[in-house]
Design a protein around this motif. Structure first.
Motif, PDB file in Angstrom:
ATOM      1  N   LYS A 258      12.360  26.957  17.872  1.00  0.00           N
ATOM      2  CA  LYS A 258      13.381  26.176  18.570  1.00  0.00           C
ATOM      3  C   LYS A 258      13.705  24.859  17.864  1.00  0.00           C
ATOM      4  O   LYS A 258      14.867  24.433  17.825  1.00  0.00           O
ATOM      5  CB  LYS A 258      12.938  25.885  20.009  1.00  0.00           C
ATOM      6  N   TYR A 259      12.709  24.202  17.295  1.00  0.00           N
ATOM      7  CA  TYR A 259      12.917  22.824  16.861  1.00  0.00           C
ATOM      8  C   TYR A 259      12.715  22.570  15.373  1.00  0.00           C
ATOM      9  O   TYR A 259      12.862  21.432  14.919  1.00  0.00           O
ATOM     10  CB  TYR A 259      11.983  21.899  17.655  1.00  0.00           C
ATOM     11  N   SER A 260      12.346  23.574  14.596  1.00  0.00           N
ATOM     12  CA  SER A 260      12.156  23.351  13.164  1.00  0.00           C
ATOM     13  C   SER A 260      13.204  24.122  12.357  1.00  0.00           C
ATOM     14  O   SER A 260      13.857  25.039  12.868  1.00  0.00           O
ATOM     15  CB  SER A 260      10.758  23.777  12.724  1.00  0.00           C
ATOM     16  N   ASN A 261      13.318  23.741  11.094  1.00  0.00           N
ATOM     17  CA  ASN A 261      14.219  24.453  10.180  1.00  0.00           C
ATOM     18  C   ASN A 261      13.465  25.444   9.305  1.00  0.00           C
ATOM     19  O   ASN A 261      14.034  25.996   8.365  1.00  0.00           O
ATOM     20  CB  ASN A 261      14.962  23.440   9.295  1.00  0.00           C
ATOM     21  N   MET A 262      12.195  25.665   9.603  1.00  0.00           N
ATOM     22  CA  MET A 262      11.406  26.610   8.811  1.00  0.00           C
ATOM     23  C   MET A 262      11.927  28.025   8.994  1.00  0.00           C
ATOM     24  O   MET A 262      12.371  28.406  10.086  1.00  0.00           O
ATOM     25  CB  MET A 262       9.931  26.541   9.213  1.00  0.00           C
TER      26      MET A 262
END
Length: 305
Positions: A258-262
């Motif tokens: 939800k919150y990372s660009n990985m």
């Protein structure tokens, strides 16, 4: 119930007295084993100078231990510590038991008086009846079967050492069963050891930050068995240890999705999954969709806001 003890005389009962009475099936100077209670009953109020464990296999027994009345039924173990006072004991006509005693001197040599052992002894002094579940009843019966086998086959090297080893295993099994019920001081208040172990388990999960690990991994960190960790977790939280392991891993997965660009592969590697395929199956099994689909749905939700 049949009355076994009627007199009010007091008599000190130690290892040698029982050994000399002829009721023992086995005696080696440290450990004594009696297969039947009441063959030659001691008709006095007694003060024990030994550790005595009575595993009730059939019927029931009532006894005053240190002036308090207790009832033991089939599947219970009565643990009497040195300096315990026993009186007014009654047994049902169908009562059967296995009795194992450890001399006072042997108990001082063999049982390390750690803080845990002292806590357990303090608890047993107030709660001498240990209720066994079906699994532990079977386990205790197996220990006694091994003891009985060695009694009937006494020849061979290290016979006494083997007998002592089996006794110590049975004794520590009971200690493991008792320990979750002991109250400890923690954070300014009382907390059961089970709660304390569970808290340490959760702390380990938090420190691990969702990396994929087995229940065995956490059990080893806590110096307990995986089975015992699962028992503690179920007792305290009503959920298995595996549930909590997966729960912390899934929280980390959702957070990264939800919150990372990985990328999906990077998340899988960060959480130390063995491979991307397993990571995908694990995530879909808990979320109902693949990691890619979950992230796509989260993006749609953001756009719609």
């Amino acid at each position: 119930m049949d009355t076994v003890n009627k007199d009010k005389k007091e008599r000190k009962v130690d290892f040698n007295l029982i050994a000399d009475s002829g009721v023992a099936d086995y005696s080696d100077g440290d450990i004594i084993v009696i297969d039947k209670l009441g063959v030659k009953p001691i008709n006095e109020n007694i003060k024990l100078d030994m550790i005595l464990m009575v595993f009730c296999t059939k019927g029931r027994m009532q006894c005053d231990i240190n002036e308090k009345t207790y009832m033991a039924n089939a599947g219970d173990v009565i643990i009497c510590l040195p300096n315990s006072y026993l009186s007014n004991y009654l047994i049902s006509p169908d009562f059967e038991s296995h009795i194992i005693g450890l001399s006072y001197s042997a108990s001082q040599r063999k049982i390390s008086l750690t803080s845990d052992a002292l806590d357990i002894f303090s608890y047993v002094a107030q709660n001498p009846i240990v209720h066994l579940d079906a699994e532990r009843q079977v386990l205790m019966s197996k220990y006694y079967s091994m003891i009985s086998h060695k009694i009937n086959n006494p020849h061979g090297l290290f016979h006494k050492e083997i007998m002592h080893g089996i006794f110590e295993c049975a004794f520590y099994e009971l200690c493991a069963l008792i320990s979750p019920h002991i109250q400890y001081e923690f954070g300014g208040g009382n907390i059961k050891q089970a709660n304390l172990i569970f808290k340490k388990f959760i702390d380990e999960l938090s420190k691990n930050e969702g990396r994929m690990r087995s229940v065995k991994f956490y059990a080893e960190r806590l110096c307990i068995t995986p089975k015992y960790l699962s028992f503690i977790s179920k007792s305290v939280s009503q959920k298995t240890a595996l549930y909590w392991v997966h729960d912390y891993t899934m929280k980390a997965i959702v957070r990264y999705l939800k919150y990372s660009n990985m990328s999906i592969k990077e998340i899988s590697e960060k959480l130390e999954f063995p491979n991307l395929s397993f990571f995908g199956k694990f995530t879909k099994g808990h979320l109902g969709v693949s990691p890619t689909e979950f992230r796509k749905r989260q993006s749609i939700k953001k756009e719609g806001q």
